[in-house]
Write an enzyme that holds these catalytic residues in place. Structure first.
Site, PDB file in Angstrom:
ATOM      1  N   HIS A 242      48.485  91.262  18.406  1.00 47.39           N
ATOM      2  CA  HIS A 242      49.505  90.853  17.419  1.00 47.39           C
ATOM      3  C   HIS A 242      49.730  89.345  17.500  1.00 47.39           C
ATOM      4  O   HIS A 242      50.509  88.865  18.323  1.00 47.39           O
ATOM      5  CB  HIS A 242      50.804  91.617  17.702  1.00 47.39           C
ATOM      6  CG  HIS A 242      51.871  91.409  16.669  1.00 47.39           C
ATOM      7  ND1 HIS A 242      52.442  92.451  15.957  1.00 47.39           N
ATOM      8  CD2 HIS A 242      52.481  90.282  16.214  1.00 47.39           C
ATOM      9  CE1 HIS A 242      53.351  91.977  15.130  1.00 47.39           C
ATOM     10  NE2 HIS A 242      53.398  90.650  15.270  1.00 47.39           N
TER      11      HIS A 242
ATOM     12  N   ASP B 208      53.558  84.260  17.301  1.00 50.23           N
ATOM     13  CA  ASP B 208      53.340  82.930  16.680  1.00 50.23           C
ATOM     14  C   ASP B 208      53.533  81.896  17.797  1.00 50.23           C
ATOM     15  O   ASP B 208      54.590  81.249  17.875  1.00 50.23           O
ATOM     16  CB  ASP B 208      54.369  82.693  15.565  1.00 50.23           C
ATOM     17  CG  ASP B 208      54.302  83.757  14.486  1.00 50.23           C
ATOM     18  OD1 ASP B 208      53.410  83.681  13.626  1.00 50.23           O
ATOM     19  OD2 ASP B 208      55.129  84.693  14.539  1.00 50.23           O
TER      20      ASP B 208
ATOM     21  N   GLU C 281      61.489  95.349  14.216  1.00 45.77           N
ATOM     22  CA  GLU C 281      61.689  93.988  14.743  1.00 45.77           C
ATOM     23  C   GLU C 281      63.112  93.596  14.317  1.00 45.77           C
ATOM     24  O   GLU C 281      64.021  93.585  15.130  1.00 45.77           O
ATOM     25  CB  GLU C 281      60.642  93.026  14.185  1.00 45.77           C
ATOM     26  CG  GLU C 281      60.779  91.594  14.718  1.00 45.77           C
ATOM     27  CD  GLU C 281      59.872  90.581  14.010  1.00 45.77           C
ATOM     28  OE1 GLU C 281      59.403  90.854  12.893  1.00 45.77           O
ATOM     29  OE2 GLU C 281      59.669  89.477  14.583  1.00 45.77           O
TER      30      GLU C 281
ATOM     31  N   HIS D 288      54.716  95.485  10.663  1.00 41.92           N
ATOM     32  CA  HIS D 288      55.915  95.041  11.372  1.00 41.92           C
ATOM     33  C   HIS D 288      57.024  96.047  11.060  1.00 41.92           C
ATOM     34  O   HIS D 288      57.358  96.255   9.885  1.00 41.92           O
ATOM     35  CB  HIS D 288      56.330  93.648  10.907  1.00 41.92           C
ATOM     36  CG  HIS D 288      55.470  92.553  11.454  1.00 41.92           C
ATOM     37  ND1 HIS D 288      54.138  92.471  11.212  1.00 41.92           N
ATOM     38  CD2 HIS D 288      55.773  91.489  12.249  1.00 41.92           C
ATOM     39  CE1 HIS D 288      53.640  91.414  11.832  1.00 41.92           C
ATOM     40  NE2 HIS D 288      54.615  90.789  12.476  1.00 41.92           N
TER      41      HIS D 288
HETATM   42  N1  ADE Z   1      55.092  86.482  10.063  1.00 42.74           N
HETATM   43  C1  ADE Z   1      54.788  85.654  11.060  1.00 42.74           C
HETATM   44  N2  ADE Z   1      55.465  85.977  12.170  1.00 42.74           N
HETATM   45  C2  ADE Z   1      56.221  87.050  11.877  1.00 42.74           C
HETATM   46  C3  ADE Z   1      57.138  87.858  12.594  1.00 42.74           C
HETATM   47  N3  ADE Z   1      57.423  87.649  13.880  1.00 42.74           N
HETATM   48  N4  ADE Z   1      57.734  88.868  11.941  1.00 42.74           N
HETATM   49  C4  ADE Z   1      57.461  89.103  10.659  1.00 42.74           C
HETATM   50  N5  ADE Z   1      56.603  88.378   9.945  1.00 42.74           N
HETATM   51  C5  ADE Z   1      55.977  87.362  10.550  1.00 42.74           C
HETATM   52 ZN    ZN Z   2      54.335  89.317  13.980  1.00 43.70          ZN
END
Ligand code: ADE
Ligand code: ZN
Length: 318
Positions: A8, A270, A191, A188
């Site tokens: 991921h 990220d 979250e 996703h």
């Molecule tokens: N796009 C990039 N990072 C993300 C994240 N953590 N959650 C949802 N969309 C994303």
């Molecule tokens: Zn993500």
């Protein structure tokens, strides 16, 4: 050193500010100066602001060669941290925003995967993603491009973006198209959405993995279901702390989910935005969740078992 695998990570979110600037200097794109807080940091203060900052940074990728470099650069960094396999989310929607075709974006990424493999032996694969807050119609378009353009390095389909927008069932046509073509999917969920978002994603999208899924922790029956059905969770503790979901790494339920029998993996999401890397995630998880090298090795094995690559490659990696 424990070998690592990552499932991921958003390709457009792997660029450190220096690489964003380097690309912009090379291709003439103008990056909004409010994208950066300093030479080395991006400027954002909550999840939604982060998504906006991500879009601004992604606008620096204009050409096939840019995508090649971003991919190669990320895999090179992962290889230095003893990572053997990385599944990267690519976003054709972000490529389209700057006028790049689906085919060009894939060709660039594939070239980066090949260069990194030749130089470091690291294996990269691609999960093409749609963006939830861009809406179901664009998602269906990406799904159609995905199905119509098979590529040996593209192993699955996913969805990122703002989980508060739309309902999973709105994306059922896109995910159905992909599933009927025989590809595995992830989204996703759990979250910024709660357990109901995870349940709805499983029900309407038939995903085989969960991007994050961490908020299953709020629902004991759901944790049990995920463990029993062996649905792998792409957990991203550093990301969840950076975006304010948890106060610190100790408060993150990684260990609780692992001990409940869930199939957990460690991921960076990220990395430069969240001041992390896959190596850092393993190191911090070992310390904060009292994980032995054997535990970390099992987490890597979980990732390889849960990966969307073919069985022959899995065997080679295990
Ligand atoms: N796009 C990039 N990072 C993300 C994240 N953590 N959650 C949802 N969309 C994303
Ligand atoms: Zn993500």
């Amino acid at each position: 050193m424990v070998k690592k695998a990552e499932l991921h990570v958003h390709l457009e979110g792997t660029m450190p500010p220096a690489l964003v600037r380097q690309l912009a200097a090379g291709n003439g794109s103008i990056i909004d100066p409010t994208t950066f807080k300093s030479e080395t940091e991006f400027a954002w203060n909550d999840f939604w602001h982060f998504l906006d900052c991500y879009d601004k940074a992604a606008a620096a990728i204009l050409t096939k060669e840019d995508y090649r470099l971003v991919t190669y650069d990320y895999l090179a960094r992962c290889a230095q941290e003893d990572t053997i396999y990385v599944e990267m989310f690519s976003s054709p929607d972000h490529a389209a925003e700057v006028g790049m075709s689906y085919a060009d974006h894939l060709e660039g990424i594939a070239a980066g995967i090949e260069d990194a493999y030749k130089e470091f032996g690291i294996i990269g694969r691609i999960i093409v993603t749609c963006v939830r807050h861009f809406g179901p119609e664009r998602a269906l378009k990406v799904a159609a491009q995905f199905v119509g353009t098979p590529h040996p390095y593209v192993v699955g389909f996913g969805m990122g973006g703002d989980e508060a927008q739309f309902h999973p069932k709105d994306f059922a046509p896109a995910f159905r198209l992909v599933s009927e073509a025989g590809y595995p999917t992830t989204t996703h969920a759990g979250e910024f959405g709660g357990p109901e978002s995870i349940r709805a994603s499983l029900k309407y999208l038939s995903v085989s993995r969960l991007g994050h899924g961490v908020r299953a922790i709020e629902d004991a029956a759901l944790i049990q279901e995920l463990a029993e059905k062996k649905i792998p969770m792409e957990l991203c503790p550093g990301s969840n702390v950076a975006t304010g979901l948890y106060n610190d790494r100790r408060s993150h339920p990684f260990r609780v989910l692992m001990d409940a029998g869930c199939i957990v993996t460690l991921n960076s999401d990220d990395p430069p935005f969240f001041a992390t890397s896959i190596g850092h995630e393993y190191e911090k998880a070992a310390r904060n969740y009292y994980l032995s090298d054997k535990d970390l090795g099992n987490i890597t094995r979980n990732a390889i078992f849960a990966s969307f690559c073919d069985d022959a490659l899995k065997e080679e990696l295990l």
